[in-house]
Design a protein around this motif. Structure first.
Motif, mmCIF file in Angstrom:
data_model
loop_
_atom_site.group_PDB
_atom_site.id
_atom_site.type_symbol
_atom_site.label_atom_id
_atom_site.label_comp_id
_atom_site.label_asym_id
_atom_site.label_seq_id
_atom_site.Cartn_x
_atom_site.Cartn_y
_atom_site.Cartn_z
ATOM 1 N N PHE A 37 38.086 13.048 8.140
ATOM 2 C CA PHE A 37 39.153 12.714 7.195
ATOM 3 C C PHE A 37 38.373 12.612 5.741
ATOM 4 O O PHE A 37 37.456 12.543 5.588
ATOM 5 N N ARG A 38 39.304 12.478 4.703
ATOM 6 C CA ARG A 38 38.876 12.380 3.329
ATOM 7 C C ARG A 38 39.754 11.644 2.709
ATOM 8 O O ARG A 38 41.189 11.445 2.814
ATOM 9 N N GLN A 39 39.194 10.766 1.633
ATOM 10 C CA GLN A 39 40.063 10.192 0.667
ATOM 11 C C GLN A 39 39.773 10.093 -0.852
ATOM 12 O O GLN A 39 38.265 9.954 -0.917
ATOM 13 N N VAL A 40 40.595 10.096 -1.683
ATOM 14 C CA VAL A 40 40.388 9.903 -3.064
ATOM 15 C C VAL A 40 41.130 8.819 -3.453
ATOM 16 O O VAL A 40 42.188 8.385 -2.998
ATOM 17 N N PRO A 41 40.427 8.073 -4.635
ATOM 18 C CA PRO A 41 41.179 6.884 -5.036
ATOM 19 C C PRO A 41 42.799 7.041 -5.278
ATOM 20 O O PRO A 41 43.123 8.115 -5.777
ATOM 21 N N GLY A 42 43.451 6.119 -4.837
ATOM 22 C CA GLY A 42 44.832 5.983 -5.028
ATOM 23 C C GLY A 42 45.696 6.811 -4.060
ATOM 24 O O GLY A 42 47.068 6.998 -4.289
ATOM 25 N N LYS A 43 44.912 7.502 -3.064
ATOM 26 C CA LYS A 43 45.934 8.296 -2.271
ATOM 27 C C LYS A 43 45.676 8.142 -0.790
ATOM 28 O O LYS A 43 44.307 7.338 -0.477
ATOM 29 N N GLU A 44 46.396 8.346 0.178
ATOM 30 C CA GLU A 44 46.124 8.071 1.426
ATOM 31 C C GLU A 44 44.948 9.088 2.144
ATOM 32 O O GLU A 44 44.646 9.949 1.535
ATOM 33 N N ARG A 45 44.477 8.475 3.078
ATOM 34 C CA ARG A 45 43.378 9.155 3.865
ATOM 35 C C ARG A 45 44.047 10.478 4.525
ATOM 36 O O ARG A 45 45.070 10.091 5.195
ATOM 37 N N GLU A 46 43.400 11.429 4.397
ATOM 38 C CA GLU A 46 44.122 12.790 4.739
ATOM 39 C C GLU A 46 43.042 13.318 5.581
ATOM 40 O O GLU A 46 41.937 13.544 5.696
ATOM 41 N N ALA A 110 45.424 9.543 10.254
ATOM 42 C CA ALA A 110 44.528 8.378 10.268
ATOM 43 C C ALA A 110 44.780 7.140 11.005
ATOM 44 O O ALA A 110 43.896 6.641 11.637
ATOM 45 N N ASP A 111 45.966 6.815 11.074
ATOM 46 C CA ASP A 111 46.267 5.373 11.660
ATOM 47 C C ASP A 111 46.321 5.408 13.221
ATOM 48 O O ASP A 111 46.525 4.473 13.814
ATOM 49 N N GLU A 112 45.854 6.642 13.759
ATOM 50 C CA GLU A 112 45.912 6.834 15.285
ATOM 51 C C GLU A 112 44.534 6.579 15.416
ATOM 52 O O GLU A 112 44.127 6.764 16.745
ATOM 53 N N TYR A 113 43.428 6.372 14.796
ATOM 54 C CA TYR A 113 41.996 6.414 14.844
ATOM 55 C C TYR A 113 41.582 4.861 15.046
ATOM 56 O O TYR A 113 42.169 4.188 14.151
ATOM 57 N N THR A 114 40.605 4.378 15.967
ATOM 58 C CA THR A 114 40.449 3.113 15.850
ATOM 59 C C THR A 114 39.073 3.181 15.322
ATOM 60 O O THR A 114 38.875 2.054 14.328
ATOM 61 N N TYR A 115 37.856 3.821 15.540
ATOM 62 C CA TYR A 115 36.663 3.351 15.015
ATOM 63 C C TYR A 115 36.394 4.441 13.707
ATOM 64 O O TYR A 115 36.705 5.755 13.895
ATOM 65 N N TRP A 116 35.724 3.851 12.723
ATOM 66 C CA TRP A 116 35.504 4.471 11.591
ATOM 67 C C TRP A 116 34.071 4.391 11.096
ATOM 68 O O TRP A 116 33.358 3.536 11.249
ATOM 69 N N GLY A 117 33.624 5.562 10.531
ATOM 70 C CA GLY A 117 32.447 5.432 9.814
ATOM 71 C C GLY A 117 32.493 4.975 8.339
ATOM 72 O O GLY A 117 33.811 4.532 7.839
ATOM 73 N N GLN A 118 31.364 4.772 7.458
ATOM 74 C CA GLN A 118 31.559 4.239 6.296
ATOM 75 C C GLN A 118 31.670 5.233 5.230
ATOM 76 O O GLN A 118 32.212 4.590 4.131
ATOM 77 N N GLY A 119 31.764 6.418 5.391
ATOM 78 C CA GLY A 119 32.004 7.500 4.578
ATOM 79 C C GLY A 119 30.919 7.977 3.797
ATOM 80 O O GLY A 119 29.882 7.395 3.699
ATOM 81 N N THR A 120 31.108 9.277 3.546
ATOM 82 C CA THR A 120 30.005 9.994 2.613
ATOM 83 C C THR A 120 30.599 10.710 1.555
ATOM 84 O O THR A 120 31.656 11.264 1.888
ATOM 85 N N GLN A 121 30.142 10.396 0.263
ATOM 86 C CA GLN A 121 30.842 10.982 -0.799
ATOM 87 C C GLN A 121 30.441 12.700 -0.836
ATOM 88 O O GLN A 121 29.244 13.144 -0.848
ATOM 89 N N VAL A 122 31.663 13.532 -1.474
ATOM 90 C CA VAL A 122 31.092 14.783 -1.495
ATOM 91 C C VAL A 122 31.744 15.112 -2.914
ATOM 92 O O VAL A 122 32.814 15.032 -3.238
ATOM 93 N N THR A 123 31.075 15.773 -3.871
ATOM 94 C CA THR A 123 31.272 16.051 -4.993
ATOM 95 C C THR A 123 31.116 17.624 -5.304
ATOM 96 O O THR A 123 30.162 17.985 -5.367
ATOM 97 N N VAL A 124 31.939 18.106 -5.867
ATOM 98 C CA VAL A 124 31.959 19.696 -6.226
ATOM 99 C C VAL A 124 32.235 19.903 -7.532
ATOM 100 O O VAL A 124 33.518 19.463 -8.075
ATOM 101 N N SER A 125 31.481 20.587 -8.268
ATOM 102 C CA SER A 125 31.497 20.807 -9.617
ATOM 103 C C SER A 125 31.944 22.076 -9.943
ATOM 104 O O SER A 125 31.511 22.981 -9.263
ATOM 105 N N SER A 126 32.815 22.411 -11.066
ATOM 106 C CA SER A 126 33.390 23.807 -11.185
ATOM 107 C C SER A 126 32.045 24.668 -12.044
ATOM 108 O O SER A 126 31.359 23.996 -12.560
#
Length: 126
Positions: A37-46, A110-126
């Motif tokens: 999954f991925r998430q950006v500030p202000g949006k739901e986890r996708e 996302a709401d169907e999953y029980t266990y989650w990691g802490q996340g890792t940031q991906v940044t892509v520059s144009s």
């Protein structure tokens, strides 16, 4: 209990690739499906991708189909998300998750999953 640890995030240029890893530990034998999954500030986890343990059945969101690939390592407890042709709109914190019970189809809610990691940031520059 299952513990998940993501790694592999970072900063890249548009068009480049990254491979995220998700190391699972604990009571993993009962795991049914692993989602990315991925998430950006202000949006739901996708949900972007998922793989049933055993590695034969995979799912992708339309936005990443053909560019991202999910897989399971030979050790059976490491999962990967290969991300190719990255775009600036792919900027997000990426999470892996595990579910050990029944889950809907496609397994990208996302709401169907029980266990989650802490996340890792991906940044892509144009």
């Amino acid at each position: 209990q299952v513990q998940l640890l993501e790694s592999g995030g970072g900063s890249v240029q548009a068009g480049e690739s990254l491979r995220l890893s998700c190391a699972a530990s604990g009571n993993t034998a009962a795991s049914v499906v692993v989602g990315w999954f991925r998430q950006v500030p202000g949006k739901e986890r996708e949900g972007v991708a998922a793989i049933y343990t055993g590695g034969r059945l995979t799912y992708y969101s339309e936005s990443v189909k053909g560019r991202f690939a999910v897989s399971q390592g030979n050790d059976k407890n490491t999962f990967y998300l290969q991300m190719n042709a990255l775009k600036p709109e792919n900027n997000a914190v990426y999470y892996c998750a595990i579910e050990q019970g029944a889950i809907g189809e496609p397994p990208l809610q996302a709401d169907e999953y029980t266990y989650w990691g802490q996340g890792t940031q991906v940044t892509v520059s144009s």
